[in-house]
Structures are given as structure tokens and as C-alpha cells.
Design a protein around this motif. Structure first.
Motif, short mmCIF file in Angstrom:
data_model
loop_
_atom_site.label_atom_id
_atom_site.label_comp_id
_atom_site.label_asym_id
_atom_site.label_seq_id
_atom_site.Cartn_x
_atom_site.Cartn_y
_atom_site.Cartn_z
N GLY A 149 45.57 53.07 32.90
CA GLY A 149 44.75 54.36 33.64
C GLY A 149 43.37 54.73 33.01
O GLY A 149 42.47 54.72 33.73
N ALA A 150 43.44 54.71 31.67
CA ALA A 150 42.18 55.09 31.15
C ALA A 150 41.30 54.07 31.25
O ALA A 150 40.02 54.29 31.27
N GLU A 151 41.60 52.98 31.08
CA GLU A 151 40.60 51.65 30.99
C GLU A 151 40.04 51.55 32.56
O GLU A 151 38.96 51.19 32.87
N ALA A 152 40.78 52.07 33.73
CA ALA A 152 40.65 51.61 34.84
C ALA A 152 39.61 52.89 35.48
O ALA A 152 39.02 52.92 36.62
N VAL A 153 39.20 53.87 34.55
CA VAL A 153 38.11 54.57 34.94
C VAL A 153 36.58 53.87 35.40
O VAL A 153 35.98 54.44 35.84
#
Lengths: 198, 198
Positions: A113-117
Motif C-alpha cells: 500500500g505504501a509502495e503504491a503511493v
DNA sequence: CCTACCGATCGGTAGG
DNA sequence: CCTACCGATCGGTAGG
């Protein structure tokens, strides 16, 4: 006569796909999408990279299939835990306890989720849509919980829903980084208690 | 006579280091540590990779220097916003508004923190220590806020501190993924209002 | 701070 | 014309 150990027809392919999804889940959860390599995933299931890519056409496609699978899994569990009569907040707490017993599942969404920012990330759109859906889903349940008197009626259900998801993600991050210092289920229970006490 | 455009002594090296840290910050914030390459960072400041590695001995070292720098920056801002008399909750809200105006800073910690959940990540220990320090720091301020009557005295200050950090991180994630759907400062303000209203 | 490289590994594809 | 792969290698890039 067919060998009894060898699955017939498409069964073999289905088993392979499941094994790959499981391995990919673990590697993505540990290292993120960009830190994971197809070689590592392939090795875990005893395949070459081309062998793996026969089942999933690209690393991007593999990622999206893993996410879809785990998301469905989570939804099913929430539905199970809820039933018709159980309070929604209790169902959420059950899910938190479940996640605490199964860090791998939690890590997948926390890291990806964080990477997908990043707008260039292959799961960027997927996660944006996921949170839109989740906010809507939780908002509905909060409205019902208000009607039943579980939480104070004066609060905006959508504000609460956004907050619940934020506490959920934020606590999981602290817990994943330092499980000895943060008790996930207890911390989440404290937050939920605050909601009903108001 | 020295060229007036060329800084003398160590000034040139200091400027280079600052430029590298700025570029590294941006690239790490966009792609994470593992998704970032030294080549990309070097190119942004007009250096070769070996040139960059003259100033920072490794990619790991560069990462830790970037984190240290940004963390100090954040601390300084909180101190500024607080003063002696201003309520702590107001200072936190100011910081949230600041972050909303400066997504790059927010992204750095959101992406790297999640990536660092992996025990093998070069910043794993750093982030674990960061959250321990932050929980302690916020706990102290919450106790003071309770003494001043800003928030209800019946709550456990440490529980609140953990929760505040969780909401903080979780809201930032939703906001970074979908800035049109989530208003960071307002959502955080709603949470803080709930704390003082109890 | 450069050019010139290293051992290795990246995601993905060729023919069979 | 299908599936389930193989050994070898593609052009590029990783950190150093």
C-alpha cells in the motif's frame, strides 16, 4: 492407466498457480513489489522464470492476482465474523486479532500500500480503488452501528470510517516494526472503546 | 585569485552533499529505497555514480543521512509550533497542515517506514527506534495536556500517543493515495476534536 | 570526481 | 491446437 500421483487434465496447472500465488504473496510481503524478483518466487515453487511466466504473463499481473486473492480472503473473513446480529465493532476486533496471529497477511498490504503511493506503481490504481471501496463499506456499517446505538449518533459516519481505516493501518505499521512494544489487538480495542464511550 | 563563482575550501563539498541529500530525498520518497537507484540520484545532481559515492560511501549510508536530516527538520518544526503556551494538539494540527502543503516530506516516511518493516531493510532499526522515541515524546506531551485539561484525564497517555501516531500515519497513507478524496488536516482535526470532547 | 569496468541479477522472450 | 514447461539468452541495470 494414469499415474495416481499425477493430477489429470488442468488440475496440475491449477495447483501450480496456487503455489505460485502463495510464494509471490510471501515474497511481496517481505520485500515489496520492487524488491521482489521473479527468480526468487520461481525458485520457491521449483520452477524456472519462464516456467512461472507461463502461468502469469508478467510480474505486474502476478501482483494484481495476489492482491485480488487476499482481498477476497479478508472480505470473506469479515462476513464470517459479523453474522447478522454481532456488533460490527466486535467483528473488526476479531479481524485485528486474526491479523495479529498472521503477520504475513498484514505485511502484504502494509508494504504494498505504501509502495503504491507512487503513481507509477502497478498497483497504484488498485489501492486507490480499494480504499474508496473500504471507506464506503465501513461508512455503511458505521451508520448501521449508530442506528443500533453501538456508537454515538452525533458523529459523521464517513469521518469515523476514514479514521477507523487510518488507525487500523497505523497500528499495524507500529506493530510490524516492533511487535514487543505494541499490542495490536489491545491498541485497536482501546480505540474502538473510545468510539462507543463518547 | 579564485573564481568568484567557485566556493572556496570545503564549501563546494558541502553544497554537493546538500544537493545529493535533496535529490536522494526526492527519489527515495517516490520509489522507496529498493526502487531507487544511485544512478538516478547521481544524474539529478550532474554526477556519475562513483562521484556520488565519493560523498556518501554507500546507498545505505545515504539513506540514513537523509532520514536523520528530515527527522531533525520535523522536530524543529514541532518545537517552533509549540512554544511554551500553545496547546499541544494545536501544534500537531499545524504540523498536519504543513505536511499537506508538502507531500514530498510525507511520502518519504510513509514509503520508507513500510518498506523498513522487513528486518533486512537498512533502516529497520532506525525506524523501530524512531517510533519508540516518538511514542515516548508524544506520551509526555499528552500527560502535560491532561494536566492542563486539554484532553480527558481518564485516558492512558501512552495509549493515546500510540493512537495519535497511528491516525497520523494512516491518514497520510489514504491522503497520499487519493488526495481528492481525503482532506488530511480536516480528518486529523476531527480525530483531535474527539480526544478533547471525551 | 572521471572513465572504465566487475560479478550478479533484473524482467521478459526466443525456439522447441 | 492445447498445456506445461525447458535451457539459453536477450538488452539493460543493479551496487560498488
Amino acid at each position: 492407466m494414469a499415474d495416481t500421483d499425477a493430477p489429470r487434465g488442468y488440475a496440475r496447472g491449477r495447483e501450480r498457480r496456487e503455489a505460485i500465488l502463495k510464494a509471490a504473496n510471501e515474497v511481496f510481503a517481505a520485500r515489496g513489489f520492487r524488491g521482489a524478483s521473479l527468480a526468487t518466487i520461481a525458485e520457491r515453487v521449483g520452477l524456472s522464470e519462464p516456467g512461472l511466466l507461463h502461468h502469469f504473463r508478467s510480474k505486474d499481473e502476478l501482483l494484481l492476482e495476489v492482491l485480488k486473492l487476499r482481498e477476497q480472503h479478508d472480505y470473506d473473513r469479515v462476513e464470517d465474523a459479523m453474522g447478522d446480529t454481532a456488533p460490527y465493532l466486535d467483528a473488526l476486533l476479531d479481524l485485528a486479532r486474526d491479523n495479529e496471529a498472521n503477520p504475513g497477511l498484514t505485511r502484504l498490504f502494509a508494504i504494498l500500500g505504501a509502495e503504491a503511493v507512487d503513481a507509477d506503481h502497478p498497483a497504484h490504481e488498485w489501492f486507490r480503488e480499494r480504499y474508496r471501496t473500504l471507506r464506503g463499506f465501513v461508512t455503511e456499517h458505521m451508520e448501521e452501528a449508530q442506528e443500533r446505538g453501538e456508537i454515538a449518533a452525533g458523529l459523521d459516519a464517513r469521518v469515523i470510517a476514514t479514521q477507523v481505516l487510518a488507525v487500523w493501518d497505523g497500528l499495524q505499521l507500529q506493530w510490524l516494526l516492533d511487535p514487543d512494544e505494541v499490542d495490536l489487538a489491545t491498541a485497536f480495542e482501546d480505540y474502538l472503546a473510545g468510539l462507543s464511550a463518547r
